[in-house]
Design a protein around this motif. Structure first.
Motif, short mmCIF file in Angstrom:
data_model
loop_
_atom_site.label_atom_id
_atom_site.label_comp_id
_atom_site.label_asym_id
_atom_site.label_seq_id
_atom_site.Cartn_x
_atom_site.Cartn_y
_atom_site.Cartn_z
N ALA A 455 -21.82 -21.21 -12.27
CA ALA A 455 -23.23 -20.76 -12.24
C ALA A 455 -23.59 -19.30 -12.54
CB ALA A 455 -23.64 -20.78 -10.50
N ARG A 456 -22.33 -18.36 -12.52
CA ARG A 456 -22.74 -16.97 -12.70
C ARG A 456 -22.12 -16.52 -13.99
NH1 ARG A 456 -20.75 -14.68 -6.96
NH2 ARG A 456 -20.58 -12.75 -8.20
N LYS A 457 -21.43 -17.51 -15.09
CA LYS A 457 -20.83 -17.03 -16.10
C LYS A 457 -19.86 -16.00 -15.79
CE LYS A 457 -24.60 -18.45 -18.97
NZ LYS A 457 -25.49 -18.31 -20.48
N LEU A 458 -19.14 -16.11 -14.95
CA LEU A 458 -18.02 -14.97 -14.59
C LEU A 458 -17.13 -14.80 -15.61
CD1 LEU A 458 -17.72 -15.63 -10.75
CD2 LEU A 458 -19.41 -14.14 -11.81
N ASP A 459 -16.88 -15.82 -16.47
CA ASP A 459 -15.87 -15.64 -17.50
C ASP A 459 -16.20 -14.72 -18.58
OD1 ASP A 459 -17.88 -17.60 -17.94
OD2 ASP A 459 -16.68 -18.87 -19.35
N VAL A 460 -17.82 -14.97 -18.50
CA VAL A 460 -18.27 -14.00 -19.87
C VAL A 460 -18.25 -12.52 -19.38
CG1 VAL A 460 -20.51 -13.40 -21.06
CG2 VAL A 460 -19.88 -15.88 -20.53
N TYR A 464 -16.20 -9.37 -20.97
CA TYR A 464 -16.91 -8.30 -21.50
C TYR A 464 -16.61 -6.95 -20.99
CZ TYR A 464 -20.90 -6.34 -23.77
OH TYR A 464 -21.81 -5.38 -24.35
N GLU A 465 -16.24 -7.19 -19.67
CA GLU A 465 -15.84 -5.95 -18.75
C GLU A 465 -14.35 -5.36 -19.47
OE1 GLU A 465 -18.17 -6.93 -14.98
OE2 GLU A 465 -16.16 -7.14 -14.80
N GLU A 466 -13.47 -6.34 -19.73
CA GLU A 466 -12.22 -6.22 -20.14
C GLU A 466 -12.29 -5.42 -21.38
OE1 GLU A 466 -8.72 -6.89 -19.34
OE2 GLU A 466 -9.52 -7.33 -17.27
N LYS A 467 -13.29 -5.73 -22.39
CA LYS A 467 -13.59 -5.21 -23.52
C LYS A 467 -14.07 -3.70 -23.24
CE LYS A 467 -14.16 -9.20 -26.56
NZ LYS A 467 -15.05 -10.02 -27.03
N ASP A 486 -30.10 -16.31 -17.16
CA ASP A 486 -28.92 -17.26 -16.67
C ASP A 486 -27.75 -16.75 -16.65
OD1 ASP A 486 -30.95 -19.22 -17.04
OD2 ASP A 486 -30.44 -19.25 -19.12
N ALA A 487 -27.41 -15.46 -16.78
CA ALA A 487 -25.95 -14.91 -16.81
C ALA A 487 -26.14 -14.00 -15.56
CB ALA A 487 -25.77 -13.81 -17.98
N GLY A 488 -25.59 -14.72 -14.40
CA GLY A 488 -25.06 -14.03 -13.06
C GLY A 488 -26.22 -13.69 -12.32
N THR A 489 -25.96 -12.83 -11.03
CA THR A 489 -26.84 -12.27 -9.90
C THR A 489 -27.05 -10.82 -10.38
OG1 THR A 489 -24.92 -11.49 -8.81
CG2 THR A 489 -25.71 -13.95 -8.57
N PRO A 490 -28.16 -10.22 -9.67
CA PRO A 490 -28.64 -9.09 -10.08
C PRO A 490 -27.13 -8.24 -9.94
CG PRO A 490 -30.29 -10.00 -8.85
CD PRO A 490 -29.32 -11.09 -9.05
N GLU A 491 -26.53 -8.39 -8.68
CA GLU A 491 -25.37 -7.63 -8.35
C GLU A 491 -24.14 -7.81 -9.61
OE1 GLU A 491 -22.00 -8.73 -5.60
OE2 GLU A 491 -23.53 -7.95 -4.34
N ASP A 492 -24.10 -8.86 -10.12
CA ASP A 492 -23.13 -9.04 -11.43
C ASP A 492 -23.56 -8.06 -12.49
OD1 ASP A 492 -21.49 -11.16 -10.31
OD2 ASP A 492 -22.80 -12.59 -10.90
N LYS A 493 -24.80 -7.93 -12.76
CA LYS A 493 -25.49 -7.26 -13.78
C LYS A 493 -24.93 -5.66 -13.59
CE LYS A 493 -29.01 -10.73 -14.59
NZ LYS A 493 -28.56 -11.33 -16.02
N MET A 494 -25.46 -5.42 -12.03
CA MET A 494 -24.95 -4.05 -11.87
C MET A 494 -23.75 -3.66 -11.90
SD MET A 494 -27.17 -1.69 -10.55
CE MET A 494 -26.83 0.16 -10.65
N LYS A 576 -14.46 -20.59 -20.35
CA LYS A 576 -13.34 -19.87 -21.23
C LYS A 576 -12.11 -19.96 -20.68
CE LYS A 576 -16.29 -17.29 -23.88
NZ LYS A 576 -16.88 -15.85 -24.65
N ASN A 577 -11.04 -20.53 -21.62
CA ASN A 577 -9.56 -20.32 -21.08
C ASN A 577 -9.10 -18.91 -21.44
OD1 ASN A 577 -7.06 -20.75 -20.12
ND2 ASN A 577 -6.67 -22.38 -21.61
N LEU A 578 -9.06 -18.06 -20.62
CA LEU A 578 -8.86 -16.33 -20.75
C LEU A 578 -7.36 -16.31 -20.45
CD1 LEU A 578 -11.92 -14.94 -19.94
CD2 LEU A 578 -11.32 -15.45 -22.11
N VAL A 579 -6.42 -15.89 -21.29
CA VAL A 579 -5.18 -15.58 -20.95
C VAL A 579 -5.15 -14.15 -20.68
CG1 VAL A 579 -2.81 -15.73 -21.54
CG2 VAL A 579 -4.21 -17.66 -22.10
N LEU A 580 -4.30 -13.72 -19.61
CA LEU A 580 -4.12 -12.26 -19.22
C LEU A 580 -3.17 -11.66 -19.93
CD1 LEU A 580 -4.88 -12.34 -15.47
CD2 LEU A 580 -6.52 -11.88 -16.97
N LYS A 581 -3.28 -10.49 -20.51
CA LYS A 581 -1.93 -9.77 -21.04
C LYS A 581 -1.88 -8.48 -20.11
CE LYS A 581 -1.33 -7.43 -25.15
NZ LYS A 581 -2.19 -7.00 -26.02
#
Length: 682
Positions: A455-460, A464-467, A486-494, A576-581
């Motif tokens: 619902a909040r596109k948390l993978d995106v 993006y924050e990692e970058k 469509d991308a996240g809540t106001p808090e996610d954007k903040m 997205k299937n993101l793998v952590l390093k």
């Protein structure tokens, strides 16, 4: 606890928990309580093994001992336990609930556990064990219990050390109520902290706003208020080290709240060690000569060294559960969607059912996967479900074979083969049912998390924050994400924008900032947190050198093809299937420098305290040149599961080393943003 009066002969025991022994009824009130020491199982433990027995084990042993009338609890004892009631306050409840289940309390003989300030009926033939903070309000209520003759006998245990004046209040109340003989023991337990994992603790859950990030960083805080905050933190840390049975070497950054904590803790430990007869570290000092190189390192860091991590969207299971669900003290509360679609037209929608699940060390799936990236968790739940179904089908198949009729030899030989198989299947039924319970639990929890991710596109956001944090080239503009409805809540954007603002070397120009502010306002964001971060960035040294978060940390692996099979519980389409390093966050990097004795400009001027040195010397030069085997990282101003997980991953590669993570409070990004917002209000 220091002796209140000269000790009568025969009361000079050694140990690590303070006790006040009550002599005869004829004693005058003032001399009624005598400070003494009680022997303790922990006292015999050498300092070398201080962190090896996990803090969770140590605190659990101390609690079981307390519930056993302060006598070591022996496992597998065949006798019936002594039935008793447990009376605690909210602080005591928070300490006990992550460590002991209701069943374990019952095994210890606790038939009833009640809050101190609830309405309680007298149970005159049963002993009562109290476990409370020594506050004025609690002492008054305990004195009232004595006057009302509620229980047969009273075992009073204080979470933190009780003052002499409050002890005398209890003594006077007991005398007035002719209940002196019923007060069997009075103990200081030094257990004023909450253990959540084998290697993680937090100072408090009740009144945590008193030691919160906001409380420490308020611009209008008075010196007296700051002293109170620091004393509260130091009292809990002192209890932690008494329970751990070790005196640490302390390192801290200069000019921060962490330094104030270090100075006070050093003083408190030093004073306790100086009073040899009453020292709470007797077990530790016995081993000090032999094992001095094994003492743990305590690294005190200030939350202000890294404000981006607590705001960061995360990708590991435990941290995600804490971020998006209602999860505290190892319990997650889920709202189950109600069956609205089945209700007749115009009917009131059914109320949502709330379900609670405990995520404990007994839960093997949780222990194995709490630090795993979420797509791996979804896949593992699916695999567990398939393996369970296969076992269940096998039991059903055997049952049907057992019902074979007819006398042919084939059937009979098959029957004898399968009897053994069925016997083994039946004996594994409890295990199978437990497996089913855990699969259902994690299916529900992971599904709830997945709903938030989609619902909040948390993978995106996470990618993006990692970058941003690793200074990698961004594939799309920040304004696009903020403006995307469509991308996240106001808090996610903040959160995303604050991470950008904190991590960027060059603050955006006023014109750019206005443009961002407009986009954030249009998206429904409250700008107060940004107001505070602007002030913070202007005042802090980090304005010239923001915390570095290492190089790129995620690699997208395409969509989750493997979990996409049709029978899967989790429709992960589009996630997205993101793998952590593994990359070390600032707190982990500071620990690495100090634990491995590396020279680094970031930590070279950290202050050094050794409470065991006779003369406290203010130096940054460590006397100990050997790398440490054991360390405790404590964040003054609040911590989070992202940092905890980063430390756990770091230490996996260091054989034979142990780390504990502690913080003054544990908050998720929503709670942290709220504090920043309050600080940013004009």
């Amino acid at each position: 606890m220091h002796a209140l009066w000269p000790r009568p002969s025969g009361l000079c025991f050694r140990g690590d928990k303070g006790s006040h022994v009550i002599p005869s009824l004829s004693s005058p009130a003032g001399q009624w309580l005598v400070g003494a020491k009680m022997a303790s199982a922990a006292a015999a433990t050498a300092a070398a093994a201080a962190v090896a027995a996990s803090i969770r084990e140590r605190q659990t042993v101390a609690l079981k001992r307390m519930l056993n009338f302060n006598v070591p609890h022996i496992k597998n004892s065949t006798g019936e336990p002594v039935w008793k009631v447990l009376i605690y306050d909210r602080f005591g409840q928070d300490i006990i609930s992550p460590l002991l289940s209701v069943k374990e309390l019952r095994d210890m003989g606790i038939t009833l556990h009640l809050l101190l300030h609830s309405d309680r009926d007298p149970i005159p033939d049963v002993p009562a064990v109290y476990f409370v903070m020594p506050t004025e309000e609690n002492i008054d209520r305990m004195c009232q219990d004595l006057r009302n003759q509620l229980y047969e006998s009273y075992y009073l245990n204080f979470i933190s050390a009780i003052s002499r004046s409050k002890l005398e209040d209890i003594a006077n109340a007991a005398l007035a109520a002719s209940a002196v003989t019923q007060v069997a023991k009075v103990f200081d337990q030094y257990l004023n902290f909450i253990t959540l994992e084998d290697d993680m603790f937090v100072l408090c859950n009740q009144n945590k706003e008193l030691v919160s990030y906001r409380a420490i960083n308020r611009p209008d805080i008075t010196d007296t208020e700051m002293e109170t905050v620091m004393d509260t933190i130091v009292d809990s840390l002192f209890c932690f080290f008494v329970t751990l049975g070790a005196v640490p070497i302390i390192r801290c950054s200069r000019g921060t709240a962490a330094e104030m904590v270090a100075v006070k803790l050093d003083k408190k430990l030093r004073e306790n060690l100086r009073d040899a007869r009453n020292s709470l570290f007797t077990g530790d000092t016995l081993g000090a000569g032999q094992f001095s190189f094994q003492r743990p390192l305590l690294v005190l860091v200030d939350r202000n060294i890294d404000l981006a991590t607590p705001l960061h969207h995360t990708w590991t299971y435990q941290a995600l559960v804490h971020d998006v669900l209602d999860f505290h003290l190892n319990r997650v509360n889920l709202e189950e969607s109600s069956g609205v679609e089945n209700s007749p037209a115009g009917a009131r929608p059914k109320r949502k059912n709330k379900k609670s699940y405990d995520l404990t060390p007994v839960d093997k799936f949780w222990q194995k996967h709490k630090g795993s990236p979420f797509p791996e968790v979804a896949e593992s739940v699916q695999q567990e479900l398939e393996s369970y179904r296969a076992q269940e089908d096998e039991v059903k198949r055997l049952k049907s074979i057992m019902g074979l009729e007819g006398e042919d030899e084939g059937a009979i030989s098959m029957l004898s083969d399968n009897t053994a198989k069925l016997t083994s299947a039946v004996s594994s039924l409890p295990e199978l049912l437990e497996k089913k319970r855990l699969i259902d639990l994690h299916t529900n929890v992971a599904t709830a998390v997945l709903e938030h991710i989609k619902a909040r596109k948390l993978d995106v956001y996470f990618e993006y924050e990692e970058k941003i944090m690793s200074k990698t080239t961004l594939d799309k503009s920040l304004l696009d994400i903020i403006s995307d409805p469509d991308a996240g809540t106001p808090e996610d954007k903040m959160r995303l924008f604050l991470i950008y603002y904190i991590s960027t070397q060059q603050a955006p120009s006023e014109a750019d900032l206005e443009q961002y502010k407009k986009a954030l306002t249009d998206a429904g964001c409250n700008l107060n947190p940004l107001q505070y971060i602007k002030q913070w960035k202007a005042f802090t040294k980090m304005a010239s050198a923001p915390a570095s978060y290492g190089s790129t940390t995620t690699k997208p692996m395409g969509l989750l093809s493997r979990v996409m099979n049709t029978g899967s519980q989790f429709v992960m389409e589009g996630v997205k299937n993101l793998v952590l390093k593994q990359q070390n966050l600032p707190v982990t990097r500071i620990l690495d420098n100090l634990m491995e004795m590396k020279s680094n400009p970031e930590t070279d001027d950290y202050r050094y305290f050794d409470p065991k040195m006779l003369r406290g010397n203010d130096s940054s030069v460590p006397r100990n040149k050997n790398p440490f085997q054991e360390a405790i990282v404590f964040v003054v101003g609040g911590g989070n599961y992202i940092e905890y997980q980063n430390l756990v991953d770091y230490i996996k590669g260091k054989q034979g080393k142990h780390i504990l993570y502690g913080c003054s409070e544990l908050f998720n990004a929503t709670q942290f943003i709220k504090q920043l917002s309050q600080l940013g209000q004009k």
